[in-house]
Scaffold this active site. Structure first.
Site, short mmCIF file in Angstrom:
data_model
loop_
_atom_site.label_atom_id
_atom_site.label_comp_id
_atom_site.label_asym_id
_atom_site.label_seq_id
_atom_site.Cartn_x
_atom_site.Cartn_y
_atom_site.Cartn_z
N GLN A 92 0.81 -1.21 0.00
CA GLN A 92 0.00 0.00 0.00
C GLN A 92 0.84 1.26 0.00
OE1 GLN A 92 -1.31 0.65 4.50
NE2 GLN A 92 -1.62 -1.49 3.85
N HIS A 94 0.23 5.78 0.97
CA HIS A 94 -0.65 6.79 1.54
C HIS A 94 -0.45 8.11 0.80
CE1 HIS A 94 -1.25 3.85 4.63
NE2 HIS A 94 0.00 3.92 5.03
N HIS A 251 4.79 0.17 0.59
CA HIS A 251 5.32 -0.63 1.69
C HIS A 251 4.34 -1.73 2.05
CE1 HIS A 251 2.82 2.52 3.52
NE2 HIS A 251 2.53 1.64 4.48
N ARG A 270 -4.20 0.68 -2.16
CA ARG A 270 -3.57 -0.63 -2.17
C ARG A 270 -3.00 -0.96 -3.55
NH1 ARG A 270 -7.87 -0.55 1.18
NH2 ARG A 270 -7.44 -1.21 3.32
#
Length: 387
Positions: A92, A94, A251, A270
């Site tokens: 995933q 962010h 990560h 994801r």
């Protein structure tokens, strides 16, 4: 100062034993993935005065301090966790703050329900995070160089992966990584599943550096995230070491127990290793295709005994104290809100006694002294903000 009563989140990837062993209780047999400490509305910590989010909302300046409220608003800007990975988490990334604000506003305009499986943005905040190992902690973080990834993939000897190797070797760094990740995630699902199956068999046969990929393929057979993970650095943190994950850095965690702290957000895009929604165009908008070794952080000690994990953001600040048995202790009074978490030994925080996994919330300006018991050293993690 208040003792926190915290919620364990039973995500499927959680270890069944790590958190029970830390806090000294019998395992239930069910996964116990994360112990949350903070004011996130999904599982706020509870005080004698009520849920922490409600306590803060009733008097933000008293609980957080005027400067923290001015800078971050009337809410606790971080979430502290104990994370116990017994199986791999999804691969995933962010978003940064601007991306999160744009993405959230766009999904609100199109009236996608907040709990819809195809919803990317649950809030308008970014989610930088830091993981600090309590046990050896294994994961993937950030891109390898294209040539390193090409060498790893070529070593499997899988014919259907050869075009990917050629692509990595033929293009500049950012273009190579972007094109390959795009190709993996948009490939025909049946053909990719067959490639992953063959690659996983080769990884099991060869072993060595390929063991992590055989492991994740065991949990996610046929998932394109297995190939995507080969583009990333494989990292094993030793206890006390940490890893900062900024916006756009791909990560995944594989196994281990750690203390995790993050901005108070639930925004995740994801890449794979999941049955959940993968929005490829939005993912590619957010990912940063920068290659290099992951920066493993070690705490920087000060004369006060505080060991700080230095990060480039202000929503959280994580540090550690290792206290000698029956020593003088340490004064932690600050003009910011604090959560203090014991992870080893037995310590006192003010008049409260804490064992591993137990924590307290100290409002801004509260006088706090921590001290280890007479018969063993103690370790305390301190979570606060930068103002």
């Amino acid at each position: 100062m208040d003792r926190l009563v915290n919620t364990v989140r039973p995500y499927a990837w959680g270890s069944t034993t790590a958190i029970p062993e830390l806090i000294g209780i019998a395992p239930t047999g069910e996964p116990q993935a994360e112990l949350w400490m903070g004011a996130h509305p999904g599982a706020p910590s509870r005080l004698e005065r009520g849920p922490l989010n409600e306590v803060i909302a009733a008097d933000p300046v008293r609980e957080l301090g005027a400067e923290a409220v001015r800078k971050f608003g009337p809410h606790l800007p971080f979430l502290l966790k104990i994370l116990a990975a017994g199986a791999p988490l999804s691969l995933q990334v962010h978003p940064d703050l601007a991306q999160a604000q744009q993405g959230y506003a766009a999904e609100e305009r199109t009236h996608i329900p907040i709990d819809a499986p195809n919803r990317n943005y649950k809030d308008a905040n970014h989610k930088p995070e830091l993981i600090c190992a309590l046990t050896p902690f294994e994961g993937f973080c950030g891109f390898r160089t294209p040539l390193e990834a090409a060498e790893l993939i070529a070593g499997l000897g899988v014919d259907s992966l050869k075009p990917y190797v050629d692509l990595l070797q033929a293009h500049p760094q950012e273009a190579a990584l972007r094109e390959l990740l795009t190709a993996v995630l948009t490939a025909d699902r049946a053909e990719m599943a067959a490639t992953v199956t063959e690659a996983a068999a080769a990884a099991r046969r060869i072993g060595g550096p390929y063991v992590p990929y055989a492991q994740i393929a065991h949990y996610f057979p046929g998932d394109p995230g297995v190939i995507a993970a080969m583009l990333l650095n494989h990292v094993i943190l030793q206890p006390g070491e940490a890893m900062f994950l900024g916006a756009g850095v791909p990560h995944a965690y594989i196994s281990g127990l750690g203390v995790e702290i993050m901005a108070n957000s639930d925004n995740v895009l994801r890449c794979g290793l999941t049955p959940k929604h993968v929005d490829v165009p939005e993912l590619l908008r957010v990912v940063r295709f920068d290659a290099g070794d992951p920066a493993v952080l070690r705490p920087e000690a000060s004369e006060s005994g505080e060991e700080v994990y230095d990060t480039p953001i202000d929503e959280f600040r994580l540090s550690r104290y290792v206290l000698a048995p029956d020593g003088e202790g340490r004064e932690l009074t600050a003009d910011t809100p604090q959560i203090l978490l014991c992870t080893a030994g037995r310590v006192t925080a003010g008049e409260l006694s804490l064992g591993p996994g137990e924590s307290v919330f100290a409002p801004a300006g509260e006088r706090v002294k921590i001290k280890a018991s007479a018969d063993a050293p103690g370790t305390v993690f301190r979570a606060t903000v930068v103002i």
